[in-house]
Design an enzyme around this catalytic site. Sequence first.
Site, short mmCIF file in Angstrom:
data_model
loop_
_atom_site.label_atom_id
_atom_site.label_comp_id
_atom_site.label_asym_id
_atom_site.label_seq_id
_atom_site.Cartn_x
_atom_site.Cartn_y
_atom_site.Cartn_z
CB CYS A 107 91.85 74.52 29.38
SG CYS A 107 93.04 74.85 30.72
CB CYS B 136 94.48 76.07 33.91
SG CYS B 136 95.80 75.99 32.68
CE LYS C 116 98.44 70.69 29.68
NZ LYS C 116 97.37 71.55 29.20
NE ARG D 275 102.08 77.34 28.55
CZ ARG D 275 102.71 76.88 29.61
NH1 ARG D 275 103.70 77.59 30.12
NH2 ARG D 275 102.37 75.73 30.15
NE ARG E 173 99.50 76.59 31.55
CZ ARG E 173 99.06 77.85 31.48
NH1 ARG E 173 98.73 78.50 32.58
NH2 ARG E 173 98.95 78.44 30.31
CD GLU F 28 96.86 63.25 37.76
OE1 GLU F 28 95.66 63.08 37.50
OE2 GLU F 28 97.29 64.24 38.37
CE LYS G 174 99.46 69.51 25.96
NZ LYS G 174 98.48 70.49 26.29
C1 PBG Z 1 95.61 74.38 27.73
C2 PBG Z 1 96.48 73.65 26.79
C3 PBG Z 1 97.85 73.81 26.53
C4 PBG Z 1 98.17 72.94 25.48
C5 PBG Z 1 97.01 72.27 25.16
N1 PBG Z 1 95.98 72.70 25.98
C6 PBG Z 1 98.82 74.75 27.11
C7 PBG Z 1 99.27 74.62 28.50
O1 PBG Z 1 98.86 73.73 29.24
O2 PBG Z 1 100.04 75.49 28.90
C8 PBG Z 1 99.53 72.79 24.83
C9 PBG Z 1 99.51 72.26 23.44
C10 PBG Z 1 100.76 72.43 22.67
O3 PBG Z 1 101.83 72.85 23.19
O4 PBG Z 1 100.72 72.16 21.47
N2 PBG Z 1 95.86 74.24 29.06
#
Ligand code: PBG
Length: 316
Positions: A113, A123, A188, A198, A210, A226, A241
């Site tokens: 990412c 991202c 996600k 974050r 996002r 998806e 997730k």
């Molecule tokens: C990167 C990413 C994120 C997480 C995993 N990869 C943050 C987001 O999408 O803002 C979150 C993982 C967590 O909260 O433990 N994009």
Amino acid sequence: MRRLRSSEAIRSLVRETLLHPRRFILPLFVCPGEGIRREIGSMPGNYQMSIDELVKECTEVRSLGIGGVILFGLPESKDEIASGAYADDGIVQQAIRAIRREVPGLLIVTDVCNCEYTSHGHCGYIKDGDVDNDTTLQWLAKSALSHARAGADIVAPSDMMDGRVAAIRQALDANGFERIPILSYAAKFASVFYGPFREAADSAPQFGDRRSYQMDPANGREAMREIELDLEEGADMIMVKPAMPYLDLICEARRRFDVPIAAYQVSGEYSMIMAAVRNGWLDHDRAMLESLTSITRAGATIILTYFAKPAARLLG
Ligand code: PBG
């Protein structure tokens, strides 16, 4: 029904869902410097670590029999084009090489990412105030390739751009990495539960949110689309997730798709439990095991979890 609940011996004989440390992946945060091990305030027991400390951590992870680690990087500097994400000497790329060398046999997954590497925290490439899909695909393909070159075992795109699995698969295949699997963060959601992450990864968006790329938490059917699309594009494994608020989707995905399914018990899920534990409101070990058991029972094969170490210790 109570006859089969009368002793621990009987209960464990008939237990339907068993946890195993091999099925856990521990997220780790790597930063520049030396001798650095900075605890993340909202995620007690988790640290930003320089590579030397990361290697020690990985040695312990391997000795606990945990399935693997997933790496997130905090680069020295950020820019508009996320150069740190795909630099051959980027922080994650260096970390992969060090772990490969010092901790052979440990499975290394990388998060693909850009949000940790862009100055604006989004991202991908910003065009007209939003993330431009197809420019971002090129960065993602380059990042995945740089991770593979450094020695990653599995790449895991988490950006939620359309077509990224195909773009990454093509880049890997064209460069001799046909054998590297893709674990796609397929479903996600734009979740509030990423809040503590974050802070950990210093990746909060500097404007907006996002929601133009991550999914609406209300949409379960769309999650199945998806997943289907990512599998068509060549994903070997898929992920849901966050985990606990989306158990219905883990279960539905398990019913529909015969691929390994991962679930990410995200930072906020971890922090909520830890906050309650610290207040004396929940028992740590039982809350940890019950949450992991529920995610497994719903149908996850693999769990990305900040509890990987304490859970592995407890499971023996
Ligand atoms: C990167 C990413 C994120 C997480 C995993 N990869 C943050 C987001 O999408 O803002 C979150 C993982 C967590 O909260 O433990 N994009």
